[in-house]
Design an enzyme around this catalytic site. Structure first.
Site, PDB file in Angstrom:
ATOM      1  N   THR A  99       0.866  -1.178   0.000  1.00 60.18           N
ATOM      2  CA  THR A  99       0.000   0.000   0.000  1.00 60.18           C
ATOM      3  C   THR A  99       0.901   1.226   0.000  1.00 60.18           C
ATOM      4  O   THR A  99       1.607   1.475   0.983  1.00 60.18           O
ATOM      5  CB  THR A  99      -0.913   0.014   1.239  1.00 60.18           C
ATOM      6  N   LYS A 174      -7.509   1.738  -2.964  1.00 60.57           N
ATOM      7  CA  LYS A 174      -7.078   1.264  -1.641  1.00 60.57           C
ATOM      8  C   LYS A 174      -7.192   2.394  -0.608  1.00 60.57           C
ATOM      9  O   LYS A 174      -7.579   2.167   0.545  1.00 60.57           O
ATOM     10  CB  LYS A 174      -5.639   0.742  -1.727  1.00 60.57           C
ATOM     11  N   LYS A 242       0.105   4.809   8.547  1.00 61.50           N
ATOM     12  CA  LYS A 242       0.812   5.099   7.287  1.00 61.50           C
ATOM     13  C   LYS A 242      -0.206   5.264   6.145  1.00 61.50           C
ATOM     14  O   LYS A 242      -0.140   6.197   5.363  1.00 61.50           O
ATOM     15  CB  LYS A 242       1.774   3.937   6.997  1.00 61.50           C
TER      16      LYS A 242
HETATM   17  P1  NAP Z   1       5.485  -6.582   7.405  1.00 64.08           P
HETATM   18  O1  NAP Z   1       5.087  -7.894   7.944  1.00 64.08           O
HETATM   19  O2  NAP Z   1       5.931  -5.518   8.344  1.00 64.08           O
HETATM   20  O3  NAP Z   1       6.649  -6.851   6.306  1.00 64.08           O
HETATM   21  C1  NAP Z   1       7.272  -5.771   5.666  1.00 64.08           C
HETATM   22  C2  NAP Z   1       8.150  -6.284   4.551  1.00 64.08           C
HETATM   23  O4  NAP Z   1       8.785  -5.157   3.916  1.00 64.08           O
HETATM   24  C3  NAP Z   1       9.313  -7.182   5.050  1.00 64.08           C
HETATM   25  O5  NAP Z   1       9.595  -8.142   4.070  1.00 64.08           O
HETATM   26  C4  NAP Z   1      10.451  -6.170   5.178  1.00 64.08           C
HETATM   27  O6  NAP Z   1      11.737  -6.764   5.118  1.00 64.08           O
HETATM   28  C5  NAP Z   1      10.203  -5.329   3.950  1.00 64.08           C
HETATM   29  N1  NAP Z   1      10.854  -4.011   4.040  1.00 64.08           N
HETATM   30  C6  NAP Z   1      10.545  -2.988   4.863  1.00 64.08           C
HETATM   31  N2  NAP Z   1      11.361  -1.956   4.639  1.00 64.08           N
HETATM   32  C7  NAP Z   1      12.209  -2.324   3.648  1.00 64.08           C
HETATM   33  C8  NAP Z   1      13.289  -1.690   2.969  1.00 64.08           C
HETATM   34  N3  NAP Z   1      13.657  -0.438   3.266  1.00 64.08           N
HETATM   35  N4  NAP Z   1      13.924  -2.377   2.006  1.00 64.08           N
HETATM   36  C9  NAP Z   1      13.576  -3.643   1.700  1.00 64.08           C
HETATM   37  N5  NAP Z   1      12.549  -4.309   2.292  1.00 64.08           N
HETATM   38  C10 NAP Z   1      11.893  -3.646   3.261  1.00 64.08           C
HETATM   39  O7  NAP Z   1       4.313  -5.912   6.535  1.00 64.08           O
HETATM   40  P2  NAP Z   1       3.053  -6.628   5.842  1.00 64.08           P
HETATM   41  O8  NAP Z   1       1.970  -6.750   6.841  1.00 64.08           O
HETATM   42  O9  NAP Z   1       3.514  -7.810   5.092  1.00 64.08           O
HETATM   43  O10 NAP Z   1       2.603  -5.466   4.826  1.00 64.08           O
HETATM   44  C11 NAP Z   1       3.250  -5.275   3.588  1.00 64.08           C
HETATM   45  C12 NAP Z   1       2.432  -4.271   2.775  1.00 64.08           C
HETATM   46  O11 NAP Z   1       1.098  -4.778   2.575  1.00 64.08           O
HETATM   47  C13 NAP Z   1       2.288  -2.895   3.444  1.00 64.08           C
HETATM   48  O12 NAP Z   1       2.340  -1.884   2.482  1.00 64.08           O
HETATM   49  C14 NAP Z   1       0.908  -2.981   4.075  1.00 64.08           C
HETATM   50  O13 NAP Z   1       0.319  -1.701   4.242  1.00 64.08           O
HETATM   51  C15 NAP Z   1       0.156  -3.840   3.062  1.00 64.08           C
HETATM   52  N6  NAP Z   1      -0.997  -4.568   3.621  1.00 64.08           N
HETATM   53  C16 NAP Z   1      -0.900  -5.207   4.822  1.00 64.08           C
HETATM   54  C17 NAP Z   1      -2.010  -5.890   5.329  1.00 64.08           C
HETATM   55  C18 NAP Z   1      -1.953  -6.611   6.654  1.00 64.08           C
HETATM   56  O14 NAP Z   1      -3.020  -7.009   7.166  1.00 64.08           O
HETATM   57  N7  NAP Z   1      -0.793  -6.832   7.243  1.00 64.08           N
HETATM   58  C19 NAP Z   1      -3.217  -5.900   4.604  1.00 64.08           C
HETATM   59  C20 NAP Z   1      -3.265  -5.269   3.364  1.00 64.08           C
HETATM   60  C21 NAP Z   1      -2.148  -4.592   2.878  1.00 64.08           C
HETATM   61  P3  NAP Z   1      12.418  -7.346   6.463  1.00 64.08           P
HETATM   62  O15 NAP Z   1      11.903  -8.750   6.619  1.00 64.08           O
HETATM   63  O16 NAP Z   1      13.872  -7.272   6.184  1.00 64.08           O
HETATM   64  O17 NAP Z   1      12.005  -6.438   7.595  1.00 64.08           O
END
Ligand code: NAP
Length: 305
Positions: A99, A174, A242
């Site tokens: 997102t 979104k 965010k």
């Molecule tokens: P998460 O569990 O916090 O994982 C974040 C991912 O991004 C990890 O693989 C992290 O790598 C990587 N990352 C963060 N900063 C980075 C950087 N500077 N360079 C390279 N990789 C980086 O987040 P998530 O829940 O999977 O969410 C991911 C996306 O989907 C977000 O944009 C979120 O808003 C969206 N989303 C989430 C949900 C939900 O329910 N969680 C639902 C819909 C949409 P590391 O492993 O090295 O930290």
């Protein structure tokens, strides 16, 4: 006319969402590799799924016709795309499921197009539960022909897949979704804090109201947990904060504002600053209880003091 379907995917970003997406793509025979900033997570998944070990990133991305990204925020995505552009094949496609803002989607699409690579913004809704079940709602922006090429990929991770229009319109959709998510959380958390204040049996309140006109996903899935102070599952409130800033900047670009967005940013900022940023968005009930009891929010690290 036959469509040249995409079927060699590298997933970049193995967080809470990316990991189950990669597993579902692998199950459909569409995954060739994974990549993550913290490399240990990529090695573990490569082993779990029995994926080929490529000698280096150049070999990994050269073998892919698609890179599916799912990372935290705009700047993270920008630095990843800039680092992989020289490694991607002309004619390949980047599908971004993070997102981020519609403006970021447009500018990355322009950078990629200059190198002969297509871009689809494809943010998702449905949470970690939806990612695991492969039942995400996916809102896609970008060229329709590329969207058609990616149909098998989208079907592997989602069940409601909709082409919204040009690049950025997936992310704009979104942003609209997140305004709704924030509004529902405001309504349900305020109402259940009121039910507690009325000394009602709140478990029964959740049961009876879930079946009536006020029923909704958040009440059904988070109602019983939030009244037991369980906030460890679901969608981290720092991520919604965010997203609400993206909603705000989208409104700013139209010279518009919505009090719901401003108030939700203020509420989630207070919770985040008090140390609750990793909790589910239903932790908003903490603030609503304070409001009804005329009390201050207790910071997370002072609970046991
Ligand atoms: P998460 O569990 O916090 O994982 C974040 C991912 O991004 C990890 O693989 C992290 O790598 C990587 N990352 C963060 N900063 C980075 C950087 N500077 N360079 C390279 N990789 C980086 O987040 P998530 O829940 O999977 O969410 C991911 C996306 O989907 C977000 O944009 C979120 O808003 C969206 N989303 C989430 C949900 C939900 O329910 N969680 C639902 C819909 C949409 P590391 O492993 O090295 O930290």
């Amino acid at each position: 006319m036959t469509v040249d379907k995409l079927h060699q995917v590298v997933v970049y970003g193995l967080g809470a969402m990316g990991r189950p997406m990669a597993r579902n793509l692998n199950q459909q025979g569409l995954l060739i590799g994974v990549k993550n900033r913290t490399e240990g997570k990529a090695h573990a998944m490569q082993k779990e799924l029995g994926l080929t070990a490529f000698s280096d990133d150049a070999a990994l991305f050269a073998a892919a016709d698609t890179v599916l990204t799912c990372v935290s925020a705009d700047d993270d995505l920008k630095s990843i795309i800039n680092s992989i552009i020289p490694l991607l094949k002309p004619g390949s496609v980047v599908i971004d499921c993070s997102t981020v803002s519609p403006q970021t989607a447009q500018s990355l699409s322009d950078d990629l197009a200059a190198n002969g690579i297509a871009f689809l913004d494809a943010p998702v809704s449905g949470g970690v539960e939806g990612a695991k079940k492969g039942s995400l709602s996916i809102m896609v922006g970008g060229d329709r022909a590329q969207y058609k090429r990616a149909e098998d990929i989208f079907s592997a991770i989602g069940s409601q897949i909709t082409h919204m229009g040009k690049v950025g319109q997936g992310q704009a959709t979104k942003a609209v979704n997140q305004v709704m998510v924030a509004g529902v959380a405001q309504a349900v958390c305020s109402a259940l804090a009121m039910a507690e204040q009325c000394k009602l049996d709140v478990k029964k309140v959740v049961e009876v109201l879930s079946a009536g006109a006020a029923g909704n996903w958040f009440l059904e899935n988070r109602g019983q947990t939030m009244i037991k102070d369980q906030f460890n599952l679901g969608f981290k409130l720092d991520l919604l904060l965010k997203d609400l800033h993206i909603c705000q900047s989208t409104l700013d670009s139209m010279d518009a504002s919505l009090p719901l967005v401003q108030n939700s940013i203020e509420d989630y900022r207070r919770l985040s600053e008090a140390g609750y940023g990793d909790e589910d968005i239903s932790a908003l009930i903490r603030l609503k209880r304070c409001l009804l009891n005329d009390k201050e929010l207790v910071p997370d690290n002072e609970h046991d003091a």
